[in-house]
Write a protein that holds these residues in place. Structure first.
Motif, PDB file in Angstrom:
ATOM      1  N   TYR A 168      -5.101   8.044   3.526  1.00  0.00           N
ATOM      2  CA  TYR A 168      -5.773   7.701   2.268  1.00  0.00           C
ATOM      3  C   TYR A 168      -4.731   7.159   1.304  1.00  0.00           C
ATOM      4  O   TYR A 168      -3.662   7.763   1.145  1.00  0.00           O
ATOM      5  N   ASP A 169      -5.032   6.012   0.662  1.00  0.00           N
ATOM      6  CA  ASP A 169      -4.060   5.455  -0.280  1.00  0.00           C
ATOM      7  C   ASP A 169      -4.222   6.081  -1.661  1.00  0.00           C
ATOM      8  O   ASP A 169      -5.143   6.891  -1.875  1.00  0.00           O
ATOM      9  N   SER A 170      -3.330   5.705  -2.564  1.00  0.00           N
ATOM     10  CA  SER A 170      -3.317   6.369  -3.872  1.00  0.00           C
ATOM     11  C   SER A 170      -4.600   6.109  -4.657  1.00  0.00           C
ATOM     12  O   SER A 170      -4.918   6.844  -5.587  1.00  0.00           O
ATOM     13  N   ALA A 171      -5.381   5.089  -4.250  1.00  0.00           N
ATOM     14  CA  ALA A 171      -6.668   4.852  -4.928  1.00  0.00           C
ATOM     15  C   ALA A 171      -7.818   5.561  -4.199  1.00  0.00           C
ATOM     16  O   ALA A 171      -8.978   5.414  -4.581  1.00  0.00           O
ATOM     17  N   GLY A 172      -7.488   6.306  -3.136  1.00  0.00           N
ATOM     18  CA  GLY A 172      -8.527   7.068  -2.429  1.00  0.00           C
ATOM     19  C   GLY A 172      -9.181   6.312  -1.279  1.00  0.00           C
ATOM     20  O   GLY A 172     -10.083   6.817  -0.627  1.00  0.00           O
ATOM     21  N   ARG A 173      -8.705   5.094  -0.996  1.00  0.00           N
ATOM     22  CA  ARG A 173      -9.312   4.315   0.090  1.00  0.00           C
ATOM     23  C   ARG A 173      -8.844   4.835   1.450  1.00  0.00           C
ATOM     24  O   ARG A 173      -7.671   5.171   1.624  1.00  0.00           O
ATOM     25  N   ARG A 174      -9.757   4.856   2.432  1.00  0.00           N
ATOM     26  CA  ARG A 174      -9.449   5.412   3.754  1.00  0.00           C
ATOM     27  C   ARG A 174      -9.036   4.305   4.745  1.00  0.00           C
ATOM     28  O   ARG A 174      -9.618   3.231   4.755  1.00  0.00           O
TER      29      ARG A 174
ATOM     30  N   SER B  44      -1.229   8.574  -0.025  1.00  0.00           N
ATOM     31  CA  SER B  44      -1.028   9.850  -0.709  1.00  0.00           C
ATOM     32  C   SER B  44      -1.270  11.039   0.206  1.00  0.00           C
ATOM     33  O   SER B  44      -0.670  12.089   0.038  1.00  0.00           O
TER      34      SER B  44
ATOM     35  N   VAL C  90       0.857  -1.186   0.000  1.00  0.00           N
ATOM     36  CA  VAL C  90       0.000   0.000   0.000  1.00  0.00           C
ATOM     37  C   VAL C  90       0.895   1.239   0.000  1.00  0.00           C
ATOM     38  O   VAL C  90       1.993   1.214   0.570  1.00  0.00           O
ATOM     39  N   THR C  91       0.423   2.294  -0.646  1.00  0.00           N
ATOM     40  CA  THR C  91       1.142   3.570  -0.670  1.00  0.00           C
ATOM     41  C   THR C  91       0.134   4.669  -0.354  1.00  0.00           C
ATOM     42  O   THR C  91      -0.933   4.728  -0.985  1.00  0.00           O
TER      43      THR C  91
END
Ligand SMILES: Cc1ncc(COP(=O)(O)O)c(C=O)c1O
Length: 389
Positions: free
Chosen positions: A25-31, A17, A14-15
């Motif tokens: 929040y990850d780079s796909a917008g998931r919290r 942002s 996971v990365t």
């Protein structure tokens, strides 16, 4: 994906942002609910306005000069931090390991000044003090030392919470000049030292003229329910190191000293190019003032209790927990069996946790966490534990 990095970390897939408060929040917008704060670093959570304001204001003026010159923010931070800690002086470094290096050098010099030719420092089994050569030698974990021998000499290993063993060391080792320990061992599995043990260590240090040095790199800055962990324990060390939560993500470490330890290191005997630069000190000043001003150590104590109570509320979950250790928002939930796989399962559920010493879930959420978020974190962890076979 190939990477140009040395593969020194086993990373999760996971990365992130950006972040806000206790959420990342990850780079796909998931919290994700952050139960770890970057391993006890972001005590004020992510994107805290006081830290952001301090960094941007300082960046607009001056990032770095040099310790060749006076630095106002460094003076102010030293004065604030020594005041909070009950210490007299402060040296700034850039990390926890470097803060401990300063303490180790201070102890050796203190010994040499007293005529001790080969000064030794007592350290504990299960300790973690960092990854530099001196601090990994002080660390009580063979895995961290293996392959990097010869280790730095001058450390004597003692068992935890065993005052008789320390008395024996004192009787048999005239070269000892200091005792160094974490009040609650973090990487070693969230293992607290008994306050009574530390008070007895204080007596031995006084009788032997040793320095009592505490590594509060992880426990400091409000994490355990007081600003420093020793402040809830009725004794004062001679030297305290801290880092992690001091900068909320801006790299900074500090070695604080008092009384006979305060002026041991003199001009030219220690230094760091970056240590205590205007940017890091401005950020840390905002952090310390916010922790103190908003009574976040008290919040850590209260929210730690909420998490414990929520985990204990369900008998099925409570029955799978061997022990909950720690203080404030430094919690180790010992399941008594290997549970390293829970980290990935938690991630799948949008929860950031850590497992230390193989069988202990470690929680280090931001000190700013509110009751609803603390319950959300505890319920998430409870579900993971419940799902275990
Ligand atoms: C108690 C303790 N001391 C020292 C360190 C080393 O700090 P750093 O990684 O900033 O060098 C750590 C890091 O986990 C720590 O927990």
């Amino acid at each position: 994906m190939s990477s140009a990095l040395m593969q020194t970390y086993a990373r999760l897939p996971v990365t992130f942002s950006h972040g806000a408060g206790v959420y990342l929040y990850d780079s796909a917008g998931r919290r994700y609910l952050d139960g770890l704060s970057g391993i006890a670093v972001c005590g004020l959570g992510h994107a805290h306005p006081a830290v952001t304001a301090a960094i941007t204001a300082q960046a607009d003026k001056l990032l770095h000069t040099s310790n060749l010159y006076g630095i106002d923010a460094q003076e102010e931070l030293a004065s604030t931090l020594t005041g909070v800690a009950g210490m007299d002086s402060c040296f700034f470094a850039n990390s926890g390991a470097e803060a401990n290096e300063a303490a180790i050098k201070l102890a050796r010099l203190y010994g040499h000044n007293r005529g001790v030719e080969k000064p030794a420092i007592v350290v504990l089994e299960g300790a973690f003090h960092g990854r530099t050569l001196a601090t990994l030698s002080a660390t009580g974990n063979r895995k961290i030392q293996a392959g990097f021998e010869p280790l730095v000499a001058g450390f004597i290993r003692a068992p935890r919470n065993d005052i008789d063993a320390l008395r024996q060391i004192a009787a048999n080792n005239p070269g000892v000049v200091a005792f160094l320990a974490e009040p609650i061992q973090g990487e070693g599995g969230v293992n607290p030292l008994d306050p009574g043990y530390l008070q007895a260590v204080r007596e031995i240090c006084d009788a032997q003229d040793w320095l009592l040095m505490l590594d509060e790199v992880q426990t400091g800055n409000g994490r355990t329910g007081t600003y420093f962990a020793y402040q809830g324990m009725d004794f004062t060390p001679d030297v305290v190191t801290t880092a992690k939560g001091l900068g909320n993500g801006v790299p900074i470490g500090a070695c604080l000293a008092r009384g006979k330890a305060a002026q041991v290191l003199g001009a030219g005997q220690h230094g760091s190019t970056y240590g205590g630069n205007p940017l890091a000190c401005s950020a840390a000043l905002a952090v310390v003032n916010t922790i103190v001003g908003e009574e976040l150590a008290d919040n850590a104590a209260a929210m730690g209790q909420v998490i414990r109570d929520t985990l204990r509320a369900d008998p099925e979950v409570a029955g799978k927990i061997a022990e909950i250790r720690g203080a404030g928002l430094m919690l180790g939930i010992d399941l008594g069996r290997d549970c390293a796989g829970l980290v990935q399962r938690a991630l799948d559920e949008g929860l950031l946790i850590n497992v230390t010493a193989g069988s202990t879930i470690r929680l280090l959420p931001p000190l700013t966490i509110n009751e609803g978020e603390a319950r959300e974190l505890a319920r998430g962890v409870a579900e993971l534990i419940r799902a275990l076979p």
